[in-house]
Design an enzyme around this catalytic site. Structure first.
Site, PDB file in Angstrom:
ATOM      1  N   PRO A 366      -4.719  40.630  62.110  1.00 17.69           N
ATOM      2  CA  PRO A 366      -4.606  39.260  62.609  1.00 17.69           C
ATOM      3  C   PRO A 366      -5.965  38.570  62.713  1.00 17.69           C
ATOM      4  O   PRO A 366      -7.006  39.235  62.716  1.00 17.69           O
ATOM      5  CB  PRO A 366      -3.972  39.437  64.001  1.00 17.69           C
ATOM      6  CG  PRO A 366      -3.427  40.822  64.007  1.00 17.69           C
ATOM      7  CD  PRO A 366      -4.267  41.620  63.083  1.00 17.69           C
ATOM      8  N   SER A 688      13.913  44.861  61.232  1.00 18.38           N
ATOM      9  CA  SER A 688      13.537  45.654  62.403  1.00 18.38           C
ATOM     10  C   SER A 688      14.238  45.203  63.682  1.00 18.38           C
ATOM     11  O   SER A 688      14.136  45.877  64.706  1.00 18.38           O
ATOM     12  CB  SER A 688      12.021  45.618  62.614  1.00 18.38           C
ATOM     13  OG  SER A 688      11.591  44.296  62.862  1.00 18.38           O
ATOM     14  N   LYS A 731       3.085  46.048  67.048  1.00 18.56           N
ATOM     15  CA  LYS A 731       4.184  45.840  68.001  1.00 18.56           C
ATOM     16  C   LYS A 731       3.903  46.546  69.319  1.00 18.56           C
ATOM     17  O   LYS A 731       4.174  45.996  70.396  1.00 18.56           O
ATOM     18  CB  LYS A 731       5.496  46.349  67.389  1.00 18.56           C
ATOM     19  CG  LYS A 731       5.972  45.545  66.182  1.00 18.56           C
ATOM     20  CD  LYS A 731       7.191  46.176  65.530  1.00 18.56           C
ATOM     21  CE  LYS A 731       7.654  45.366  64.326  1.00 18.56           C
ATOM     22  NZ  LYS A 731       8.811  45.978  63.655  1.00 18.56           N
TER      23      LYS A 731
END
Length: 782
Positions: A366, A688, A731
């Site tokens: 990111p 997911s 995550k």
């Protein structure tokens, strides 16, 4: 013509008082001058016929209207004109008259006495009474001199007219003769005719002659320049050949020869490869035969500049002190252990095998996680030059491979330009934002990078401009990307991907205290004792004002606090400020991010999942509800096809196993199901969320709530199996930031937990499952 040439001399007192008036168009007759005229109007032809049968004397007045199609009325005529004697007259076949007239004396029309069949006028003759004096003679001398120059430059005036002007003794006659000879408008000549004073008339004539001389001189100058430009190249060629011969005789060399010798010396001294030497010498041979002012000369000399300035064999010495390198990397960056470990491994290999080829690393993650700045730190640790090339939005292949020399303004590509700026053939070269390279009709830059980023090929990288191979194998290429999916598979295969997926809250606190706060304090002119942040305040900024994997927003919020404190100190409201949780809102306003970990899971039918985005991991809430209907399934929240399929799969699994779950078998015949994923403006897709959707539906249909502080991720099948997914690290970090205590993930993703920081593994309990029944046992309260 003057009176000496005509032999005619009329006394104005003997001229008739009433004259027939013949209008003149675009020309003026002066006294004692001869003028040929063509008479076309019927009235004027009759006037000439009557004059020829009488005394042959007529009056000539200039018309203010340049058109001669109609006979001019007396309002359109000037009042001052010239009386004239018709010397000759001839008739043409079309009833026109050609006449030759000589000016006699100036006159002024007192009144017009008739207009049938032609104008007649009562005239007052104007006599020349002024005597010649010194000033008049000076004016005459100037006019004769200027007029002589006009005759020399004019292509239409005969040379004899200059001698004629010099022979005239009368000032008025000279003024008339010069005024009638030069090129001037009828209005300007009429103005001269109307001037009473001979002295003033001479001045007016001199002004007209001066103007005519300026026009002729300027025209002559322009003509000479045009002719000179045409002959310039030929003349320069001869002169340069002569100069060359003279310099050879004197044993001197011109600037071109000196420049060619300099290039030859550079080629010999710079240790160019054999192929580059051949190309450079061939271009140098062409250059020696060119003229320095030709466009090709500049192209060839620019090419030789590039060839002789590139670091073909120049390298910087690597810092192979492993401990020192590790220390430098730790000074610049906190965390990022995997990336640092890879750099240390590279240094170790270089120490044992100096001729090893440079790796192609790709830092993916990111924004704000330190990808670009890590490249700078690597260059510092290695002791190499650092070059950064931003590839965002690059669409032209020539940006990488360069332009061919046939194009105007051609240059090498940005790879070769960067190598030249570095001054060495082994810099750390970072290709920033490689996932944002575009392609259009100008080519595909990502395809051009295939050769650059392949250690097996880039030892002979060919730039279109250089047209000879350049060895890039010693360069350490590092690329950065936010998303790997947009990078072409062939290019991605050439790179070793290292994921930088973000920081935990504890890591952010340490980075803020060690790097961000000191940097912003310095940027805002604050001293260490003027502003202090407590750890609680930094943590509150992280949890209450930012939600990101990286550090950019955190640094912005710290900068906002520093600005507020700097403002207070500048206004002398305070001398120092301790920033804590209580006074933080004074500078940053109310809390921007509210924890949703508990408030959203209070009723059956709501489950918390984990999603991955290019900016890091995110929490994903899924809500389900049932209403009376007939087997309908509604999906909202701007879901992609894969996510919709996951919802359908989850519902099919529950209907298949409804009896085992304690759900009435006819429930679905009487009810509609609605599944909603909040934040409907944001597109969502991927498999997911399948586990989360199935859990939310089971929670709704069994009227059971889901445990608090729990999140889940995984793909499901119709048989109830849980399949692996990607982005586990991102995550898990997002769940840790949100305060999640339990995570359910697929069994086959258990290996990915090794990459997680120890703090995350300590704070979160992970359940690895491979069947949906196990997910429901862990997630549901009962």
């Amino acid at each position: 013509m003057d009176d000496q040439n005509t032999g005619l001399d009329f006394d104005p007192g003997k001229l008739p008082e009433v004259l027939p008036i013949l209008p003149l168009y675009d020309t003026v007759l002066f006294p004692k001058m001869v003028l040929p005229l063509v008479v076309m109007q019927q009235e004027s032809v009759q006037l000439i016929d009557d004059a020829m049968s009488n005394d042959r004397i007529i009056g000539l007045l200039v018309s203010k209207n340049p058109s001669s199609e109609k006979q001019s009325s007396h309002e359109e005529l000037y009042r001052i004109g010239t009386s004239a004697l018709i010397l000759k007259m001839a008739k043409t076949d079309d009833n026109k008259s050609q006449i030759l007239v000589q000016g006699l004396s100036r006159f002024k029309v007192a009144e017009f006495v008739g207009d049938k069949p032609y104008l007649m006028g009562n005239t007052d003759y104007i006599e020349e009474k002024e005597k010649k004096n010194t000033e008049t003679e000076a004016l005459m001398s100037n006019i004769i001199h200027l007029f002589s120059r006009v005759v020399e430059l004019s292509p239409v005036l005969p040379p004899e007219i200059s001698a004629m002007a010099k022979s005239i003794q009368d000032p008025g006659t000279l003024a008339n003769m010069v005024a009638s000879s030069i090129s001037a408008t009828a209005e300007e000549k009429q103005k001269v005719l109307e001037v009473d004073s001979v002295k003033k008339r001479l001045k007016e004539v001199m002004r007209l002659v001066n103007h005519q001389l300026e026009v002729l001189e300027l025209g002559n100058k322009i003509q000479s320049q045009v002719k000179g430009d045409m002959d310039k190249s030929q003349r320069e060629y001869y002169l340069r050949q002569q100069l060359k011969a003279i310099q050879e005789e004197l044993g001197e060399k011109d600037d071109t020869a000196v420049e060619i010798e300099e290039y030859r010396t550079k080629i010999q001294e710079n240790n160019l490869p054999e192929e580059a030497v051949k190309e450079a010498e061939r271009e140098l041979k062409r250059l020696s035969k060119m003229h320095p002012s030709s466009a090709e000369y500049t192209v060839a000399s620019t090419y030789l500049d590039w060839m002789t300035s590139l670091p073909w064999e120049t390298s910087t010495k690597d810092n192979l002190d492993i401990k020192k390198a590790r220390k430098l990397l730790d000074e610049d960056h906190f965390g990022l252990e995997k990336a640092k470990k890879r750099i240390i491994e590279y240094l170790a290999v270089r120490k044992l095998k100096p001729d090893s080829k440079g790796p192609i690393l790709c830092f993916a993650g990111p924004p704000g996680t330190g990808k670009t700045s890590l490249g700078n730190s690597i260059a510092r640790a290695l002791g190499r030059e650092f070059i950064r090339l931003s590839l965002g939005g690059v669409r032209d292949e020539a940006e990488i491979r360069g332009h061919r020399r046939t194009y105007v303004g051609a240059l090498p590509g940005r790879i070769i330009q960067g190598i030249r700026r570095a001054g060495s053939n082994n810099p750390v070269f970072i290709l920033d934002e490689i996932d944002k390279v575009g392609s259009d009709f100008r080519g595909d830059p990502s395809s051009a990078l295939l050769e650059v980023l392949d250690p097996e090929q880039n030892f002979s990288f060919s730039d279109h401009y250089l047209d000879v191979p350049f060895d890039l194998s010693k360069v350490m290429f590092i690329t950065t990307a936010n998303v790997l999916d947009t990078i072409p598979p062939a290019l991605r295969d050439r790179m070793e991907v290292i994921q930088l997926l973000g920081y935990t809250a504890d890591e952010k606190i340490k980075i803020a205290n060690r790097y961000l706060i000191p940097r912003q304090r310095k940027a805002h002119g604050l001293k260490a004792d003027q502003i202090r942040f407590s750890n609680g305040a930094v943590k509150y900024i992280i949890t209450g004002y930012t939600r990101e994997a990286g550090l950019r927003n955190l640094e912005r919020e710290i900068a906002a606090v520093c600005r507020g404190v700097a403002s207070s100190i500048a206004e002398e409201k305070t001398t120092a400020q301790n920033i804590n949780v209580v006074n933080l809102s004074k500078y940053l306003g109310p809390v921007k991010i509210i924890a949703e970990t508990k408030t959203r899971i209070s009723t059956p039918g709501i489950a918390r999942g984990l999603a991955w985005t290019p900016t890091g991991g995110e929490l994903l809430f899924i809500e389900a509800t049932a209403m009376k209907g007939q087997k309908g399934l509604t999906l909202t929240g701007q879901l992609g096809d894969v996510m919709k399929e996951s919802a359908t799969t989850a519902l099919s699994y529950i209907r298949t196993n409804a009896k085992a779950m304690g759900i009435e078998e006819d429930f679905f015949d009487k009810h509609d199901i609605h599944i909603h994923v909040p934040a409907g403006a944001i597109p969502k897709d991927g498999p997911s969320a399948g586990v989360t959707m199935l859990t939310a539906l089971t929670s709704l249909l069994t009227n059971t709530t889901i445990k608090k502080d729990l999140a889940m991720t995984g793909e499901i099948t119709l048989r109830g199996q849980v399949l692996p997914i990607g982005g586990i690290k991102g995550k898990a970090l997002a769940a840790h930031r949100a305060g999640i205590k339990t995570i359910i993930l697929p069994k086959l993703n258990e290996k990915d937990l090794e990459e997680l920081p120890k703090k995350v593994l300590k704070d979160i309990k992970f359940h690895a499952v491979d069947k949906m029944e196990d997910v429901l046992k862990i997630a549901l309260e009962n």
